[in-house]
Scaffold this motif. Structure first.
Motif, PDB file in Angstrom:
ATOM      1  N   GLY A 140       0.789  -1.225   0.000  1.00 32.31           N
ATOM      2  CA  GLY A 140       0.000   0.000   0.000  1.00 32.31           C
ATOM      3  C   GLY A 140       0.818   1.271   0.000  1.00 32.31           C
ATOM      4  N   SER A 141       2.148   1.146  -0.089  1.00 33.69           N
ATOM      5  CA  SER A 141       3.011   2.325  -0.075  1.00 33.69           C
ATOM      6  C   SER A 141       3.350   2.742  -1.492  1.00 33.69           C
ATOM      7  CB  SER A 141       4.293   2.042   0.707  1.00 33.69           C
ATOM      8  OG  SER A 141       5.046   1.028   0.075  1.00 33.69           O
ATOM      9  N   ARG A 142       3.608   4.026  -1.683  1.00 36.18           N
ATOM     10  CA  ARG A 142       3.963   4.582  -2.987  1.00 36.18           C
ATOM     11  C   ARG A 142       5.151   5.524  -2.807  1.00 36.18           C
ATOM     12  NH1 ARG A 142       1.187   1.040  -3.852  1.00 36.18           N
ATOM     13  NH2 ARG A 142      -0.723   0.895  -5.114  1.00 36.18           N
ATOM     14  N   TYR A 143       5.813   5.828  -3.927  1.00 38.24           N
ATOM     15  CA  TYR A 143       6.960   6.737  -3.887  1.00 38.24           C
ATOM     16  C   TYR A 143       6.924   7.643  -5.103  1.00 38.24           C
ATOM     17  CZ  TYR A 143      11.722   8.509  -4.077  1.00 38.24           C
ATOM     18  OH  TYR A 143      12.807   9.338  -4.134  1.00 38.24           O
ATOM     19  N   HIS A 144       7.239   8.922  -4.864  1.00 42.84           N
ATOM     20  CA  HIS A 144       7.341   9.898  -5.941  1.00 42.84           C
ATOM     21  C   HIS A 144       8.591  10.729  -5.701  1.00 42.84           C
ATOM     22  CE1 HIS A 144       6.458  13.325  -8.559  1.00 42.84           C
ATOM     23  NE2 HIS A 144       5.674  12.494  -9.212  1.00 42.84           N
ATOM     24  N   PRO A 145       9.422  10.970  -6.739  1.00 40.15           N
ATOM     25  CA  PRO A 145      10.675  11.714  -6.511  1.00 40.15           C
ATOM     26  C   PRO A 145      10.461  13.099  -5.921  1.00 40.15           C
ATOM     27  CG  PRO A 145      10.682  10.650  -8.668  1.00 40.15           C
ATOM     28  CD  PRO A 145       9.308  10.484  -8.126  1.00 40.15           C
ATOM     29  N   ALA A 146       9.318  13.708  -6.191  1.00 37.20           N
ATOM     30  CA  ALA A 146       9.097  15.077  -5.723  1.00 37.20           C
ATOM     31  C   ALA A 146       8.686  15.146  -4.261  1.00 37.20           C
ATOM     32  CB  ALA A 146       8.036  15.757  -6.591  1.00 37.20           C
ATOM     33  N   ILE A 147       7.920  14.152  -3.787  1.00 41.70           N
ATOM     34  CA  ILE A 147       7.383  14.223  -2.424  1.00 41.70           C
ATOM     35  C   ILE A 147       7.845  13.087  -1.540  1.00 41.70           C
ATOM     36  CG2 ILE A 147       5.349  15.502  -3.159  1.00 41.70           C
ATOM     37  CD1 ILE A 147       3.786  12.918  -3.167  1.00 41.70           C
ATOM     38  N   GLY A 148       8.515  12.066  -2.101  1.00 43.09           N
ATOM     39  CA  GLY A 148       9.000  10.960  -1.285  1.00 43.09           C
ATOM     40  C   GLY A 148       7.961   9.861  -1.141  1.00 43.09           C
ATOM     41  N   ASN A 149       7.938   9.203   0.018  1.00 44.88           N
ATOM     42  CA  ASN A 149       7.039   8.079   0.271  1.00 44.88           C
ATOM     43  C   ASN A 149       5.689   8.576   0.770  1.00 44.88           C
ATOM     44  OD1 ASN A 149       8.861   5.604  -0.089  1.00 44.88           O
ATOM     45  ND2 ASN A 149      10.047   6.845   1.332  1.00 44.88           N
ATOM     46  N   PHE A 150       4.638   7.904   0.329  1.00 48.61           N
ATOM     47  CA  PHE A 150       3.292   8.211   0.810  1.00 48.61           C
ATOM     48  C   PHE A 150       2.442   6.958   0.650  1.00 48.61           C
ATOM     49  CE2 PHE A 150       3.531   9.220  -3.652  1.00 48.61           C
ATOM     50  CZ  PHE A 150       2.362   8.710  -4.192  1.00 48.61           C
ATOM     51  N   TRP A 151       1.249   6.976   1.244  1.00 47.33           N
ATOM     52  CA  TRP A 151       0.368   5.815   1.226  1.00 47.33           C
ATOM     53  C   TRP A 151      -0.554   5.878   0.014  1.00 47.33           C
ATOM     54  CZ3 TRP A 151       2.149   2.203   4.059  1.00 47.33           C
ATOM     55  CH2 TRP A 151       2.740   2.481   5.290  1.00 47.33           C
ATOM     56  N   GLU A 152      -0.995   4.714  -0.406  1.00 52.22           N
ATOM     57  CA  GLU A 152      -1.901   4.638  -1.551  1.00 52.22           C
ATOM     58  C   GLU A 152      -3.200   5.387  -1.273  1.00 52.22           C
ATOM     59  OE1 GLU A 152      -4.014   1.173  -4.327  1.00 52.22           O
ATOM     60  OE2 GLU A 152      -3.012   0.674  -2.438  1.00 52.22           O
ATOM     61  N   SER A 153      -3.654   5.380  -0.026  1.00 45.25           N
ATOM     62  CA  SER A 153      -4.885   6.075   0.320  1.00 45.25           C
ATOM     63  C   SER A 153      -4.756   7.587   0.230  1.00 45.25           C
ATOM     64  CB  SER A 153      -5.316   5.685   1.740  1.00 45.25           C
ATOM     65  OG  SER A 153      -4.295   5.998   2.674  1.00 45.25           O
ATOM     66  N   ASP A 154      -3.514   8.116   0.167  1.00 47.31           N
ATOM     67  CA  ASP A 154      -3.309   9.565   0.087  1.00 47.31           C
ATOM     68  C   ASP A 154      -3.191  10.061  -1.344  1.00 47.31           C
ATOM     69  OD1 ASP A 154      -3.279   9.610   2.825  1.00 47.31           O
ATOM     70  OD2 ASP A 154      -1.102   9.429   2.968  1.00 47.31           O
ATOM     71  N   GLU A 155      -3.289   9.152  -2.333  1.00 46.52           N
ATOM     72  CA  GLU A 155      -3.132   9.585  -3.723  1.00 46.52           C
ATOM     73  C   GLU A 155      -4.211  10.583  -4.135  1.00 46.52           C
ATOM     74  OE1 GLU A 155      -0.895   5.819  -5.891  1.00 46.52           O
ATOM     75  OE2 GLU A 155      -3.056   6.059  -6.077  1.00 46.52           O
ATOM     76  N   LYS A 156      -5.416  10.420  -3.591  1.00 49.68           N
ATOM     77  CA  LYS A 156      -6.495  11.322  -3.997  1.00 49.68           C
ATOM     78  C   LYS A 156      -6.261  12.743  -3.500  1.00 49.68           C
ATOM     79  CE  LYS A 156      -9.188   9.848   0.015  1.00 49.68           C
ATOM     80  NZ  LYS A 156     -10.479   9.263   0.458  1.00 49.68           N
ATOM     81  N   PHE A 157      -5.459  12.900  -2.416  1.00 51.88           N
ATOM     82  CA  PHE A 157      -5.157  14.237  -1.931  1.00 51.88           C
ATOM     83  C   PHE A 157      -3.999  14.878  -2.696  1.00 51.88           C
ATOM     84  CE2 PHE A 157      -6.811  11.804   1.702  1.00 51.88           C
ATOM     85  CZ  PHE A 157      -7.942  12.556   1.981  1.00 51.88           C
ATOM     86  N   LEU A 158      -3.179  14.062  -3.374  1.00 58.32           N
ATOM     87  CA  LEU A 158      -2.023  14.582  -4.089  1.00 58.32           C
ATOM     88  C   LEU A 158      -2.322  14.924  -5.533  1.00 58.32           C
ATOM     89  CD1 LEU A 158       0.624  12.059  -2.735  1.00 58.32           C
ATOM     90  CD2 LEU A 158       0.129  14.352  -1.898  1.00 58.32           C
TER      91      LEU A 158
END
Length: 256
Positions: A140-158
């Motif tokens: 359930g974890s995700r990574y983006h070079p601009a913001i680092g690590n975040f959870w899959e459930s937070d994708e809708k806020f990003l």
């Protein structure tokens, strides 16, 4: 047989139970029939003496004998029946070390695991559950070079908000360029041009005295630099004459 691990097997004799039952007196003969019993034990020696000479067997003191010894330490007759038998290594009349334990539940005999085996299995089971939890968490974890690590459930806020789509009826159509409303078209074009002009801030050279002075100094310096460069590049007019005067004239050689 002392070091053999039999924690993965069990044993039960239904015929013996139906014929004799299980109680405090029959449990040890019943246990002696299983693969858990060691025939080199003190119990077997006493049993053999009693079989051939009961008088001599009655005179034996098992506490004075050394070697393996099985002993019933706990018994419950009510259902489910439970018997606990220990296996000890008797080294002297006062010293005996327990090396194994067995429990009999409803006639089925099991060897109890030692503390090391029990602890190892519990730790392995715990680590297995922890590993499953970590795998589920990582999925359930995700990574983006601009913001680092975040959870899959937070994708809708990003994600950026979706642009609102306007109906065609809500869009203001520009007036058509026709001869009937030419004045209206020119007025609309002038308004758009004025609004675009106001948005762009334009500043021309010479709007202030300081700008004019700075431009004059720049022009004077540039003119002096060009004059110096050009003067250095042009040779003096008399340079060639001086050079020719310093060179010796060629004298023709007389023919011999």
């Amino acid at each position: 047989m002392e070091d053999e691990d039999l924690t993965h097997v069990s044993w039960k004799d239904t015929a013996f139970i139906q014929a004799h039952g299980l109680n405090e007196h029959s449990i040890m003969p019943y246990f002696a029939l299983s693969q858990f019993y060691d025939k080199s034990s003190i119990n077997e020696q006493i049993s053999m003496q009693a079989r051939f000479n009961q008088l001599e067997a009655s005179q034996l003191d098992k506490r004075q004998m050394t070697g393996l010894f099985y002993e019933l330490v706990y018994a419950v007759m009510t259902s489910p029946s439970l018997f606990i038998i220990t296996k000890s290594m008797r080294r002297s009349p006062t010293q005996a070390d327990v090396v194994a334990a067995y429990y009999v539940i409803e006639g089925t005999i099991y060897q109890a695991p030692d503390l090391h085996t029990l602890t190892s299995n519990r730790i392995l089971n715990s680590l297995s559950h922890v590993q499953k939890t970590l795998n589920a968490t990582l999925s359930g974890s995700r990574y983006h070079p601009a913001i680092g690590n975040f959870w899959e459930s937070d994708e809708k806020f990003l994600q950026p908000p979706a642009e609102e789509k306007l109906d065609e009826a809500d869009l203001e159509k520009p007036p058509s360029l026709s001869e009937d409303n030419g004045d209206l078209n020119r007025k609309a074009i002038d308004q758009v041009t004025e609004s675009k002009t106001e948005e762009i801030e334009t500043r021309f050279l010479g709007d202030s005295t300081e700008d004019r002075n700075r431009a004059g100094r720049f022009a004077a310096n540039l003119d002096a630099l060009v004059h110096t460069t050009w003067g250095s590049a042009i040779e003096p007019t008399d340079a060639w004459e001086e050079a020719r005067g310093s060179e010796p004239e060629d004298t023709p050689t007389a023919a011999t």
